[in-house]
Structure formats: structure tokens, C-alpha cells
Design a protein around this motif. Sequence first.
Motif, PDB file in Angstrom:
ATOM      1  N   GLN A 190       0.828  -1.200   0.000  1.00  0.00           N
ATOM      2  CA  GLN A 190       0.000   0.000   0.000  1.00  0.00           C
ATOM      3  C   GLN A 190       0.864   1.252   0.000  1.00  0.00           C
ATOM      4  O   GLN A 190       0.566   2.233  -0.679  1.00  0.00           O
ATOM      5  CB  GLN A 190      -0.922  -0.001   1.226  1.00  0.00           C
ATOM      6  CG  GLN A 190      -1.864   1.199   1.302  1.00  0.00           C
ATOM      7  CD  GLN A 190      -2.888   1.200   0.173  1.00  0.00           C
ATOM      8  OE1 GLN A 190      -3.156   0.154  -0.433  1.00  0.00           O
ATOM      9  NE2 GLN A 190      -3.447   2.358  -0.123  1.00  0.00           N
ATOM     10  N   SER A 191       1.967   1.209   0.718  1.00  0.00           N
ATOM     11  CA  SER A 191       2.892   2.352   0.767  1.00  0.00           C
ATOM     12  C   SER A 191       3.502   2.627  -0.598  1.00  0.00           C
ATOM     13  O   SER A 191       3.566   3.777  -1.051  1.00  0.00           O
ATOM     14  CB  SER A 191       4.003   2.089   1.788  1.00  0.00           C
ATOM     15  OG  SER A 191       4.964   3.111   1.759  1.00  0.00           O
ATOM     16  N   ARG A 235       3.683   5.711  -5.826  1.00  0.00           N
ATOM     17  CA  ARG A 235       3.432   5.763  -7.281  1.00  0.00           C
ATOM     18  C   ARG A 235       2.372   6.810  -7.613  1.00  0.00           C
ATOM     19  O   ARG A 235       2.551   7.623  -8.524  1.00  0.00           O
ATOM     20  CB  ARG A 235       2.969   4.393  -7.788  1.00  0.00           C
ATOM     21  CG  ARG A 235       4.062   3.386  -7.990  1.00  0.00           C
ATOM     22  CD  ARG A 235       3.535   2.178  -8.730  1.00  0.00           C
ATOM     23  NE  ARG A 235       4.610   1.306  -9.133  1.00  0.00           N
ATOM     24  CZ  ARG A 235       4.618   0.578 -10.250  1.00  0.00           C
ATOM     25  NH1 ARG A 235       3.590   0.652 -11.066  1.00  0.00           N
ATOM     26  NH2 ARG A 235       5.631  -0.199 -10.550  1.00  0.00           N
ATOM     27  N   GLU A 236       1.283   6.774  -6.892  1.00  0.00           N
ATOM     28  CA  GLU A 236       0.192   7.706  -7.165  1.00  0.00           C
ATOM     29  C   GLU A 236       0.633   9.142  -6.931  1.00  0.00           C
ATOM     30  O   GLU A 236       0.272  10.050  -7.688  1.00  0.00           O
ATOM     31  CB  GLU A 236      -1.016   7.353  -6.305  1.00  0.00           C
ATOM     32  CG  GLU A 236      -1.671   6.028  -6.700  1.00  0.00           C
ATOM     33  CD  GLU A 236      -2.781   5.619  -5.752  1.00  0.00           C
ATOM     34  OE1 GLU A 236      -2.986   6.324  -4.731  1.00  0.00           O
ATOM     35  OE2 GLU A 236      -3.450   4.598  -6.031  1.00  0.00           O
ATOM     36  N   SER A 237       1.440   9.371  -5.887  1.00  0.00           N
ATOM     37  CA  SER A 237       1.931  10.717  -5.598  1.00  0.00           C
ATOM     38  C   SER A 237       2.819  11.228  -6.725  1.00  0.00           C
ATOM     39  O   SER A 237       2.695  12.384  -7.153  1.00  0.00           O
ATOM     40  CB  SER A 237       2.708  10.707  -4.281  1.00  0.00           C
ATOM     41  OG  SER A 237       3.325  11.953  -4.049  1.00  0.00           O
TER      42      SER A 237
END
Length: 327
Positions: free
Chosen positions: A173-174, A179-181
Motif C-alpha cells: 500500500q505504501s 506511485r500515485e503521488s
Amino acid sequence: MRFEIVGGGAIGLLYGARLALAGYPVTIWTRTRKQAELLSDEGIELVAGGTIHTIDVSASPITECSRPVERTSEHKVLLITVKQPQLTAVLLEYIRLIAEEGDIVVGLQNGVGHIESIQHSLPGRIVLAGVTTEGALRHGLRTVEHTGEGVLSIGEYRSTSLTEASGDELLSQSDRMIRESRQKMLMNALSKAGIAIELSNEMNNRVYQKLLVNAVINPLTALFDVRNGELVHHPARLSLMKALHEETLSVLTASGMDDDGTSWDRLLQVCDRTSGNISSMLSDVRAGRLTEIEWINGGVCRLADDAGVNASLNRSVMHMVQAMFKS
């Protein structure tokens, strides 16, 4: 955030110029030392909206990248803008030296197969597919003309054959949040540079939709030696366009593309909007360069073989374009 652009063609120079104008550090990795020296000494000349801008960038021939690029505190984004024939195993090895683990790498090639190649060669990188509808024309080694506004769509490309290789299913999840950031940072940077950008969750569809357009327009303009808009004004050519579109659509829908029933209208709109353009394949044929036919119509044929459907017309136009060159 800094940008490393692999390829000094029209799209590479266009995005490099706009990102540098927005204040981001940009390096153009070129095929030749001559182009790299010219860009380093004189910058990119961008012709857009009746105005000429000269923009300073760094540039180096990629063949002189013999060790990993020095790490910096800035997040790095690689835009791979070379055409499919140039996306070789040798080039991907050079790109491995530029792209650190965790860097974003965007493949902007036409056709299919390129994202899988990048994913295989660059484990640990955030590999995204990119599809652009921007119009750009390179004049010489350092001048690029922005010939038409468009949209850059980027996002993750899913290949069932590469699930194990990509390792996406193993991300914590981290890691996924990181990646999304970084993707959001990229979106903000591109937007700041005036590039119309969208983050898509349907990149497989976008790649197939562009492949459908390219599989019709590129080989036919190359074979008939006409600009995009001239295809639709000749009854026999229009009929051939329709047949090639229908066959390609059947292959792509069998391969998983969503068909919303508007693909033919979109194809005609592209011909109209780019009526005066010389397609990239026609440009390559006129210059005696290797075309992308193997990855566009050849890609359609490979998808057809996998899906067990017919692609005889795609195979025929591929062979005809290939036959335009001496062996």
C-alpha cells in the motif's frame, strides 16, 4: 522534477521545449552527437502560434551514456519518444542507465508491444503508457513546429502476459501511494507546461483506439502517397479505408477493446482535423527510413493470431509497405 527525453524527433523536441519553458530541467538524449551539440549550443527553436521561441536545454548523445546517471534529489521522469523501430534492446540498455528504480518512464510509441518491452527491460520503474494527439513537425535538427493542439493521455497499461514480470500485484500500500503521488506530480508539471493532460485508467483502450486510427491512415497514405485528408475524397480509397477499419476493429474488440460504435466517425474526424498533415509513415517512406508498419499493422496481425480472427487486409497492406523498400 526533472525530465529526460529519449529521442530528438518532433514530439521529443515539442515536449522538451514546453517543459523547459515552464522552468523544469530538461535533457534531450539524441541519436547523434551532431544534434546534441546543436541543441546544447543553440537550444530548441519552437514555432507555435505565430511566435518563435528559443529554449535552452541540455543534450547528449545517448550512446555516450556509459554509466548510470548521477542520482539527484529531484524526481526524474523519462519520456521515450523514439519510434518503435528505434526502441531496440540496445537502446533499452542505455535507458536503464538513465532511469533509476522508482523513476517514471512513459512510452509514447505507436502500435503495440512497446510497453511490454519497456516493462521487461526496466523492472522497478513506474512504467506508463502514453498516447498523444498533439501535432508536431520537425524542421532540421533543432526546430519544431507545433502544428495542432492535442491531449496527452497517460496511465498504467495492463498486459496479462506481463503480470509476473511487472510485479504490480506485489506492491505494498505504501509503494502504491508513492506511485500515485509521483504520477500526480507529473500531471501537475505537464499541466504547468501548458500540455493538455489526462490520467487514464483505460490506457489499454486508448492504445487500441490510437492503433485503430494508425492502422488505417498510416499505411494507406504511405501506399497512395497522399496527405491524410486526401484519403476520404477518393471513392475507392474511402472504400478501402472502411474495409481496413472494419477488419481492424474486429481484431481489437476480440482483443479486449471496448467498442462504443463511434470509431469510424472518429477516424473521419482525424482525417479532417489533420487533413494537411503528412503521416509519419509516409514521411518515413519518402525519406527511405524504416517504417512502423511491423508494429502497427503487424501488431494488429499478431493480436489477430492470438485471438483467432482474420486480419488478411492488415497483412496485405503490411506486406505492400514492406515491399516499397529494397531488401
